[in-house]
Every structure is written in structure tokens, then in C-alpha cells.
Design a protein around this motif. Structure first.
Motif, PDB file in Angstrom:
ATOM      1  N   GLY A   1     -55.599  10.280 -39.149  1.00 36.27           N
ATOM      2  CA  GLY A   1     -57.113  10.238 -39.377  1.00 36.27           C
ATOM      3  C   GLY A   1     -57.603  11.394 -38.869  1.00 36.27           C
ATOM      4  N   ILE A   2     -56.855  12.918 -39.031  1.00 40.81           N
ATOM      5  CA  ILE A   2     -57.488  13.996 -38.757  1.00 40.81           C
ATOM      6  C   ILE A   2     -56.755  15.054 -39.753  1.00 40.81           C
ATOM      7  N   SER A   3     -57.666  16.162 -40.152  1.00 40.34           N
ATOM      8  CA  SER A   3     -56.985  16.945 -41.314  1.00 40.34           C
ATOM      9  C   SER A   3     -56.215  18.290 -40.340  1.00 40.34           C
ATOM     10  N   GLU A   4     -55.544  18.734 -41.040  1.00 43.56           N
ATOM     11  CA  GLU A   4     -54.703  19.688 -40.355  1.00 43.56           C
ATOM     12  C   GLU A   4     -55.301  20.921 -39.752  1.00 43.56           C
TER      13      GLU A   4
ATOM     14  N   ARG B   1     -55.660  21.965 -35.897  1.00 41.24           N
ATOM     15  CA  ARG B   1     -55.264  23.277 -35.340  1.00 41.24           C
ATOM     16  C   ARG B   1     -56.330  23.903 -34.557  1.00 41.24           C
ATOM     17  N   LYS B   2     -57.738  23.447 -34.938  1.00 39.99           N
ATOM     18  CA  LYS B   2     -58.901  23.985 -34.242  1.00 39.99           C
ATOM     19  C   LYS B   2     -58.916  23.387 -32.773  1.00 39.99           C
ATOM     20  N   LEU B   3     -58.064  22.364 -32.469  1.00 37.64           N
ATOM     21  CA  LEU B   3     -58.144  21.880 -31.021  1.00 37.64           C
ATOM     22  C   LEU B   3     -57.644  22.564 -30.061  1.00 37.64           C
TER      23      LEU B   3
ATOM     24  N   ASN C   1     -52.515  18.992 -27.254  1.00 40.95           N
ATOM     25  CA  ASN C   1     -51.374  18.146 -26.397  1.00 40.95           C
ATOM     26  C   ASN C   1     -52.140  16.872 -25.731  1.00 40.95           C
ATOM     27  N   ASN C   2     -53.447  16.721 -25.896  1.00 41.31           N
ATOM     28  CA  ASN C   2     -53.847  15.332 -25.520  1.00 41.31           C
ATOM     29  C   ASN C   2     -54.451  14.578 -26.315  1.00 41.31           C
ATOM     30  N   TRP C   3     -53.953  14.850 -27.658  1.00 38.96           N
ATOM     31  CA  TRP C   3     -54.623  13.842 -28.800  1.00 38.96           C
ATOM     32  C   TRP C   3     -53.831  12.796 -28.740  1.00 38.96           C
TER      33      TRP C   3
END
Length: 314
Positions: free
Chosen positions: A30-33, A37-39, A44-46
Motif C-alpha cells: 500500500g505504498i509506492s516505491e 524511499r522518502k521515509l 526501519n519502523n514501517w
């Protein structure tokens, strides 16, 4: 490569849940690549949607992590604010980029067309090369066939001379009688040749353009010819004085070889001398060489056979 925990497809890239440690592709996560990457370090906490629904006890480490995330979000918001300040200039830049992209698109299409034309040219060249290779194979086969035909013609040409004797070194005399001359030679070598044994007799020009012409004697019977030549070779050092000439020069009696075989004989003698061969001779119009008394006899039929002289070992 890993298997997505949700769709079970094998994928090469995706995300890993920090809670359940399951791996998902970006679509199932449910998240784009790009957003993932912007996170930054927050990747690491996703956590997946399943783990987000489970309450996690709040610990000191969790608070610290949340505080870090908040600080990062604040920094990101501040950065975005600064980026939005020159928005008008940015819009112009975007327009310029769009124009450049349009130009690049046109250039790309032209490049694609050039590549297509080049590909067609390469294919055409490949086709021509294939045709040339086929032609080369055909030419090679034709060359082999011509070589076989040429060898066959040379054999037949020499066969047509198999009853002939070539006499070299006898000077020309006016009003000479070649029949009588051959008869005298027969007496010298003790193998008489009668006039009725001769099919024809004549002097022929030398291929080297010598003023002295050789005498060709064509006999009706090959065995008579072979006996005559064998007898002449036993009488080494045949001299013109024995034929009534006032000269002690030698004359020679040989098989009547074709020009091609004469050339082969000359080259065979040269190679035999260079490679310490003891014997080079002609028998029944065949060129033969032998390195020693115990070596095998080599027959020279064409230029390829000459290489056998160089390859022959003691």
C-alpha cells in the motif's frame, strides 16, 4: 528475490514489516516505491496494515523513535516551505523542462528512426554477407571441380605423349634426315628403331625460345618407346660425336613431358637438392623422388605433392 506474503508472487524489491517481519511488494504494502524511499530512516519502523491494527505498548524507545520521526517531519515541512517560496520561478522552470522534454521526445523519435534505418541496413548487410558466404562456398566447390578437371586434362595431355621420345641437344643440320638420325641413335644404344615403328618425327620449338629445337619422336608402340629410353639411360654420356658430329657435347633422351610436368620436375629437383634427396627420375612419364634406398617412393603429380618432399623425414 523473495515471495510476497500477500500475493505470493516472486519479486525482486519491496518492504519488510518491522512488526511481523513479513515481506511485501510495494503494491500489496500500500505504498509506492518513491514514497517508501522518502521515509529515510523511518523505513526501519514501517509496519504492514495487519500490524498497525495491533496496539503496541509504548516504551521509552518508542517515544524516542516517535520524537525522531516528528523532528524529521518538521524538517521535511520546513524544507518544503522553503521550496515553495520561489514557486513562480519553479513554474517557469517546469515549462522550460516541458519544452525541453518535447524537443527531447522529437530527438528521441528521430533517433529511433535512425536506429530503425540502421537496423534495416545491418540486416541488408547480413543478408548480403550470407549471400557472399554461399557464393564463396559455391566458388570453392567450383574451384575444386576446376582443379579436378585441370588435373584430369593434364593427365590426358601427358597420356597423349606416352609413346613420345624427346631428344635434346642435337644440333640442326640442313637437309637432315631425322629418321636416319633416330636410327643411328638406336644403333648407339643397341635398340634399333625402324622407320615403320615411327608415327611421326619433327623438331619443335623450345618453350624457353632457344634457337636449338628438340626432336620429338612419336612411336606406334609404347613398349618400344620404353625399351628405347631404358637402353638410352644405360648408355650414360651420349655424345654427338657418335652421331657423326664434330663435337663431344652430350645429348639427352627422355620421356616427352608436358610443360606442366617439366615445371614440376624442375621444382622437384630443386626441393630434392635442398632436402638431401638422393633420387629424382622419370619413369613411364611419371615424376618420382626418393630420399634414400630405404625410403618410400613419392610420385609428384601436382604442386601439392611437392610439399611431401619438404615434409619427408629420414
Amino acid at each position: 528475490m523473495f515471495t510476497c506474503a500477500r500475493c505470493n508472487n516472486n519479486v525482486s524489491d519491496g518492504v519488510t514489516c518491522s512488526g511481523c517481519r513479513r515481506q511485501f511488494d510495494f503494491s500489496c504494502a500500500g505504498i509506492s516505491e518513491i514514497n517508501f524511499r522518502k521515509l529515510g530512516e523511518r523505513r526501519n519502523n514501517w509496519r504492514c496494515s495487519d500490524c498497525k491494527g495491533v496496539s503496541t505498548p509504548v516504551t521509552r524507545d518508542t517515544n524516542a523513535s516517535l520524537q525522531s520521526q516528528i523532528e524529521e517531519m518538521k524538517a521535511s515541512l520546513a524544507f518544503i516551505t522553503r521550496q515553495l517560496t520561489p514557486l513562480a520561478t519553479l513554474v517557469e522552470d517546469v515549462k522550460t523542462i516541458k519544452a525541453d522534454l518535447a524537443h527531447l521526445k522529437d530527438s528521441t523519435e528521430m533517433a529511433h528512426e535512425s536506429v530503425r534505418q540502421l537496423s534495416d541496413s545491418v540486416k541488408s548487410i547480413d543478408d548480403r554477407v550470407s549471400c557472399l558466404e554461399e557464393s564463396q562456398n559455391s566458388v570453392s566447390k567450383i574451384r575444386d571441380t576446376l582443379t579436378m578437371i585441370q588435373d584430369d586434362l593434364r593427365i590426358k595431355e601427358q597420356l597423349a605423349r606416352s609413346n613420345n621420345i624427346e631428344i635434346k641437344g642435337v644440333p640442326f643440320k640442313k637437309s637432315e634426315n631425322l629418321y636416319n638420325l633416330v636410327y643411328k641413335i638406336g644403333e648407339v644404344v643397341q635398340t634399333p628403331i625402324r622407320k615403320e615403328d615411327i608415327n611421326y618425327i619433327a623438331r619443335v620449338p623450345s618453350p624457353q625460345g632457344d634457337s636449338q629445337k628438340n626432336i620429338i619422336v612419336a612411336l606406334h608402340n609404347r613398349y618400344t618407346k620404353e625399351e628405347f629410353i631404358a637402353a638410352a639411360r644405360k648408355h650414360k654420356g651420349l655424345q654427338l660425336s657418335g652421331l657423326g658430329f664434330s663435337s663431344d657435347l652430350k645429348y639427352f633422351i627422355n620421356d616427352h613431358l608436358t610443360l606442366h610436368n617439366k615445371s614440376l620436375l624442375k621444382e622437384a629437383k630443386r626441393l630434392a637438392s635442398d632436402n638431401n634427396f638422393r633420387y629424382v627420375w622419370v619413369k613411364h612419364c611419371q615424376i618420382l623422388v626418393r630420399k634414400s634406398d630405404t625410403s618410400p617412393i613419392i610420385r609428384i603429380k601436382n604442386e601439392n605433392d611437392l610439399q611431401k618432399i619438404s615434409r619427408e623425414k629420414d
